[in-house]
Design an enzyme around this catalytic site. Structure first.
Site, PDB file in Angstrom:
ATOM      1  N   CYS A   2       0.825  -1.206   0.000  1.00 19.72           N
ATOM      2  CA  CYS A   2       0.000   0.000   0.000  1.00 19.72           C
ATOM      3  C   CYS A   2       0.864   1.262   0.000  1.00 19.72           C
ATOM      4  CB  CYS A   2      -0.867   0.018   1.237  1.00 19.72           C
ATOM      5  SG  CYS A   2      -1.962  -1.390   1.360  1.00 19.72           S
ATOM      6  N   ARG A  27       5.721  -0.532  -6.484  1.00 24.48           N
ATOM      7  CA  ARG A  27       5.633  -1.390  -5.298  1.00 24.48           C
ATOM      8  C   ARG A  27       4.547  -2.455  -5.427  1.00 24.48           C
ATOM      9  NH1 ARG A  27       7.016   1.383  -0.496  1.00 24.48           N
ATOM     10  NH2 ARG A  27       5.063   0.726   0.423  1.00 24.48           N
ATOM     11  N   TRP A  74      -2.711  -2.691  -1.636  1.00 29.27           N
ATOM     12  CA  TRP A  74      -2.292  -4.075  -1.928  1.00 29.27           C
ATOM     13  C   TRP A  74      -3.006  -4.924  -0.898  1.00 29.27           C
ATOM     14  CZ3 TRP A  74       0.801  -8.161   0.066  1.00 29.27           C
ATOM     15  CH2 TRP A  74       1.196  -9.097  -0.896  1.00 29.27           C
ATOM     16  N   ASN A  98      -1.975   2.148   5.712  1.00 30.23           N
ATOM     17  CA  ASN A  98      -1.048   1.056   5.370  1.00 30.23           C
ATOM     18  C   ASN A  98      -0.851   0.238   6.629  1.00 30.23           C
ATOM     19  OD1 ASN A  98      -0.735   2.338   2.960  1.00 30.23           O
ATOM     20  ND2 ASN A  98       1.466   2.713   3.184  1.00 30.23           N
ATOM     21  N   GLY A  99      -0.717  -1.085   6.479  1.00 33.19           N
ATOM     22  CA  GLY A  99      -0.451  -1.927   7.647  1.00 33.19           C
ATOM     23  C   GLY A  99      -1.630  -2.834   7.939  1.00 33.19           C
ATOM     24  N   GLU A 479      18.227 -23.981  -0.089  1.00 30.04           N
ATOM     25  CA  GLU A 479      17.812 -22.603  -0.401  1.00 30.04           C
ATOM     26  C   GLU A 479      19.038 -21.690  -0.563  1.00 30.04           C
ATOM     27  OE1 GLU A 479      15.332 -21.151  -1.446  1.00 30.04           O
ATOM     28  OE2 GLU A 479      15.506 -19.061  -0.875  1.00 30.04           O
ATOM     29  N   LYS A 483      19.813 -19.644  -3.962  1.00 29.19           N
ATOM     30  CA  LYS A 483      19.953 -18.179  -3.942  1.00 29.19           C
ATOM     31  C   LYS A 483      21.260 -17.771  -4.617  1.00 29.19           C
ATOM     32  CE  LYS A 483      17.043 -16.978  -3.218  1.00 29.19           C
ATOM     33  NZ  LYS A 483      15.662 -17.311  -2.962  1.00 29.19           N
ATOM     34  N   GLU A 486      21.201 -18.451  -8.484  1.00 33.35           N
ATOM     35  CA  GLU A 486      20.326 -17.652  -9.332  1.00 33.35           C
ATOM     36  C   GLU A 486      20.800 -16.206  -9.509  1.00 33.35           C
ATOM     37  OE1 GLU A 486      16.527 -17.185  -6.239  1.00 33.35           O
ATOM     38  OE2 GLU A 486      16.127 -17.298  -8.375  1.00 33.35           O
ATOM     39  N   HIS A 502      28.709 -40.035   0.842  1.00 28.29           N
ATOM     40  CA  HIS A 502      28.242 -40.940  -0.208  1.00 28.29           C
ATOM     41  C   HIS A 502      28.523 -40.383  -1.600  1.00 28.29           C
ATOM     42  CE1 HIS A 502      26.467 -43.439   2.842  1.00 28.29           C
ATOM     43  NE2 HIS A 502      25.861 -42.381   3.347  1.00 28.29           N
ATOM     44  N   LYS A 601      10.107 -13.412 -12.417  1.00 29.74           N
ATOM     45  CA  LYS A 601       9.572 -13.390 -11.050  1.00 29.74           C
ATOM     46  C   LYS A 601       8.421 -14.375 -10.900  1.00 29.74           C
ATOM     47  CE  LYS A 601       9.305 -12.085  -6.847  1.00 29.74           C
ATOM     48  NZ  LYS A 601      10.306 -12.705  -5.968  1.00 29.74           N
TER      49      LYS A 601
HETATM   50  C1  AGP Z   1      13.199 -17.970  -5.833  1.00 29.82           C
HETATM   51  O1  AGP Z   1      14.300 -17.184  -5.547  1.00 29.82           O
HETATM   52  C2  AGP Z   1      12.946 -18.160  -7.239  1.00 29.82           C
HETATM   53  N1  AGP Z   1      12.833 -16.960  -7.939  1.00 29.82           N
HETATM   54  C3  AGP Z   1      11.964 -19.260  -7.639  1.00 29.82           C
HETATM   55  O2  AGP Z   1      12.559 -20.468  -7.286  1.00 29.82           O
HETATM   56  C4  AGP Z   1      10.519 -19.234  -7.075  1.00 29.82           C
HETATM   57  O3  AGP Z   1      10.531 -19.498  -5.717  1.00 29.82           O
HETATM   58  C5  AGP Z   1       9.664 -20.265  -7.842  1.00 29.82           C
HETATM   59  O4  AGP Z   1       9.578 -19.909  -9.181  1.00 29.82           O
HETATM   60  C6  AGP Z   1       8.281 -20.427  -7.246  1.00 29.82           C
HETATM   61  O5  AGP Z   1       7.568 -19.244  -7.283  1.00 29.82           O
HETATM   62  P1  AGP Z   1       6.227 -19.059  -6.469  1.00 29.82           P
HETATM   63  O6  AGP Z   1       6.550 -19.148  -5.036  1.00 29.82           O
HETATM   64  O7  AGP Z   1       5.717 -17.710  -6.890  1.00 29.82           O
HETATM   65  O8  AGP Z   1       5.286 -20.169  -6.885  1.00 29.82           O
END
Ligand code: AGP
Length: 606
Positions: A2, A27, A74, A98-99, A479, A483, A486, A502, A601
């Site tokens: 928001c 945003r 939002w 907002n909030g 994870e 990170k 990517e 292993h 995204k």
């Molecule tokens: C995370 O850093 C990635 N960009 C990617 O793995 C993401 O988590 C994945 O595409 C799933 O997206 P979602 O949570 O919007 O379904």
């Protein structure tokens, strides 16, 4: 997320408000609106969808006037729609907010019992009702707002105007950003500097608990008790583009820093300390018919599902399987009507996760979605929807969406465990208290991120990285590796530390940095043994360990200390330095951090 803009002065307010809202568009939002005062009353114009929709409406039915407030929403409470868009007006009182108002259910019930009629599904409208009620006896609008806010629990930045007080805007802040812009014979208020930077560079950053009275002539600020306080204006030297990121160089870094707030928002209104339980926004999952839980997700959301398995099996003793959505949907899975399928998706739009949900539903399972985007496709397709309140995530690399997914899964697991009776009230109480302590611990952890910058420079030219952990730290190793690859394009693997011997142990030499997640917990000793196996083969060890660990320094090349919490909640903290490490390595390499190559995204194709 928001956004708020307010104006009072000698010029037409609408173009200033619309321009400010346009500056906040990046945003993310789902509706917009303005309230502008002229000739004894204000006119509210609101519109679901893009700002252009509001502009078109305003062209057809102009809102002239020199005092006004505007908002981009939002959605968090109530779906995106015209009636849920802000401002909310009750009597002569218009409010933008907002909030999250945490005690909104209780307040709404109270207000309805005393005859108030609501026209929206939002928590914000409650504030308008409260201020309108206080105005009948308060000496002025500021007093009415102050009294109203004593009843409100939660996080807010609000701006209020009233038809009977057209010479004043009143704004207040608690745990949500708010700024005041100073002009000559005119003044502004906004949630973010960006919104008013085209008008003024003289900004007051409003502080916690401040109540601000804004008139054409000036600005006065008081504390919650009504005592005047002094706030010194700052001259802003950022460009508008820098201001969009709150001064951070990248959205990802900004989003890493937003995590304490995002976690607090996800917890807000959901913890029931009286009953040592969790309220899931009215969702009641009947565990009597659930024999198995299947979690489906992709990427980072898949990693949070892996942590979720630990939590749900531990607290609720229901067996959990976790599947990549892209595998689940095409492997003819066994689905029973006694399955609960949990689909996790930040965006709520990921095609593979959506396909998995469709399949599970066709075969008779109940589906619960955990998403960050209200009314997105996956929650709409599901039987139940539970929302993380991370706010929009713009950087492609998911950070605050991940930690709020972990928090949501913890809440869900507590809820399920209390229903099955396998989680005692005492243990639930302990977990809830620790959850509430997380935002502060996280903030403190993030603030110590400078050490990661040094480590990133030291190891940032390596050809590969290994991430290792055991138990609920294993998904965090996955994870951390995701990170790093990517955004820095460095090959990285996440491995269960117990599985190293292993195969992957063959990779280890003095060139390979190994990030080992080794916080205190039941698997501490075993992980330390795995770490020493790496050390014995000349591998470089970067340990993520609990503060106070006196042993770890002697067996590691680098140690990053994280605050202590319950082992069940450690992943929510231990992932933070991995996010920071990835960010600083990528920054060191000069990659496009917010929009890394080949990635999107929201992955809406298979
Ligand atoms: C995370 O850093 C990635 N960009 C990617 O793995 C993401 O988590 C994945 O595409 C799933 O997206 P979602 O949570 O919007 O379904």
């Amino acid at each position: 997320m928001c956004g708020i803009v307010g104006y009072i002065g000698p010029r037409q307010a609408t173009p200033i408000l619309v321009n400010g809202l346009r500056r906040l568009e990046y945003r993310g939002y789902d509706s917009a609106g303005v309230a502008v005062w002229e000739g004894g009353k204000s006119r509210v114009v609101r519109c679901q969808g893009k700002l252009q929709g509001l502009v078109n409406k305003l062209e057809a039915e102009p809102a002239p006037g020199m005092v006004g407030i505007g908002h981009t929403r939002w959605a968090t409470h109530g779906r995106p729609s015209d009636i849920n868009a802000h401002p909310h007006k009750v009597g002569g009182v218009s409010v933008v907010h907002n909030g999250i108002i945490e005690n909104h259910v209780h307040l709404r019930q109270q207000l309805e019992a005393s005859g108030s009629k609501f026209s929206s599904e939002t928590d914000t409208e409650i504030v308008a009702h409260l201020v309108a009620a206080e105005l009948s006896s308060a000496k002025d609008l500021t007093e009415a707002v102050r009294r109203a806010l004593t009843k409100v629990v939660g996080a807010f930045a609000i701006v209020v105007m009233d038809d009977a007080h057209p010479d004043t805007l009143v704004a207040a802040k608690k745990a949500s950003p708010l700024v005041v812009g100073l002009g000559e014979g005119e003044n502004y208020v906004a949630s973010d500097v960006t919104a008013i930077l085209d008008e003024t560079k003289e900004i007051i950053f409003v502080e916690e608990g401040d109540i601000v009275t804004v008139t054409r002539q000036g600005v006065s600020i008081t504390d919650p008790q009504g005592k005047p306080v002094e706030r010194t204006p700052t001259t802003i030297r950022w460009t508008a583009a820098q201001a969009e990121k709150d001064g951070y160089r990248h959205y990802m870094l900004k989003e890493i820093h937003e995590q304490p707030r995002a976690v607090a928002d996800t917890l807000a209104g959901r913890i029931d300390l009286e009953n040592d339980n969790v309220t899931l926004d009215g969702i009641v999952v009947d565990t009597s018919n659930i024999k198995r839980i299947v979690m489906v997700a992709c990427g980072t959301s898949y990693h949070s599902s892996l942590v979720g398995k630990f939590l749900i099996e531990d607290f609720a003793r229901i067996p959990v399987e976790v599947d990549l959505a892209s595998e689940y949907r095409y492997r003819d899975p066994v689905v029973r009507d006694t399955d609960l399928v949990i689909a996790i998706s930040q965006s709520g739009e990921t095609a593979d996760t959506m396909g998995a949900v469709q399949l599970a539903k066709e075969r008779g399972a109940k589906v619960l979605a955990i998403s960050n985007v209200l009314e997105s496709s996956i929650p709409r397709l599901s039987d139940y929807a539970f929302y993380t309140h991370a706010g929009p995530e713009i950087g492609v690399a998911s950070t605050k969406a991940f930690t709020t997914q972990l928090v949501s899964l913890t809440l869900l697991a507590i809820h399920l465990g209390r229903q099955t009776g396998t989680l005692s009230p005492e243990r639930a109480r302990l977990l809830l208290a620790e959850l509430l302590a997380l935002p502060n611990k996280m903030a403190e952890l993030i603030e110590h991120g400078a050490q990661l910058q040094v480590i990133a420079r030291r190891y940032g030219n390596s050809r590969g990285f290994l991430f290792m952990g055991r138990g609920n730290q294993y998904p965090i190793a996955l994870e951390g590796a995701l990170k790093l690859k990517e955004i820095s394009y460095i090959h990285a693997e996440g491995y269960s530390a117990g599985e190293m011997k292993h195969g992957p142990i063959a990779l280890i030499d003095e060139e390979l940095p190994c990030v080992v997640l080794v916080p205190q917990g039941p698997l501490y000793e075993k992980t330390v043994s795995n770490l020493t196996e790496v050390r014995a083969r000349e591998g470089k060890v970067i340990a993520i360990a609990s503060r106070g660990d006196k042993e770890i320094g002697s067996v590691s090349d680098e140690v990053i200390m994280i605050p202590n919490t319950l082992p069940e909640l450690q992943p929510i903290l231990s992932v933070v330095p991995l996010q920071q490490l990835s960010y600083y390595v990528a920054d060191h390499k000069g990659t496009d951090i917010d929009q890394p190559r080949n990635l999107a995204k929201s992955v809406t194709v298979e």
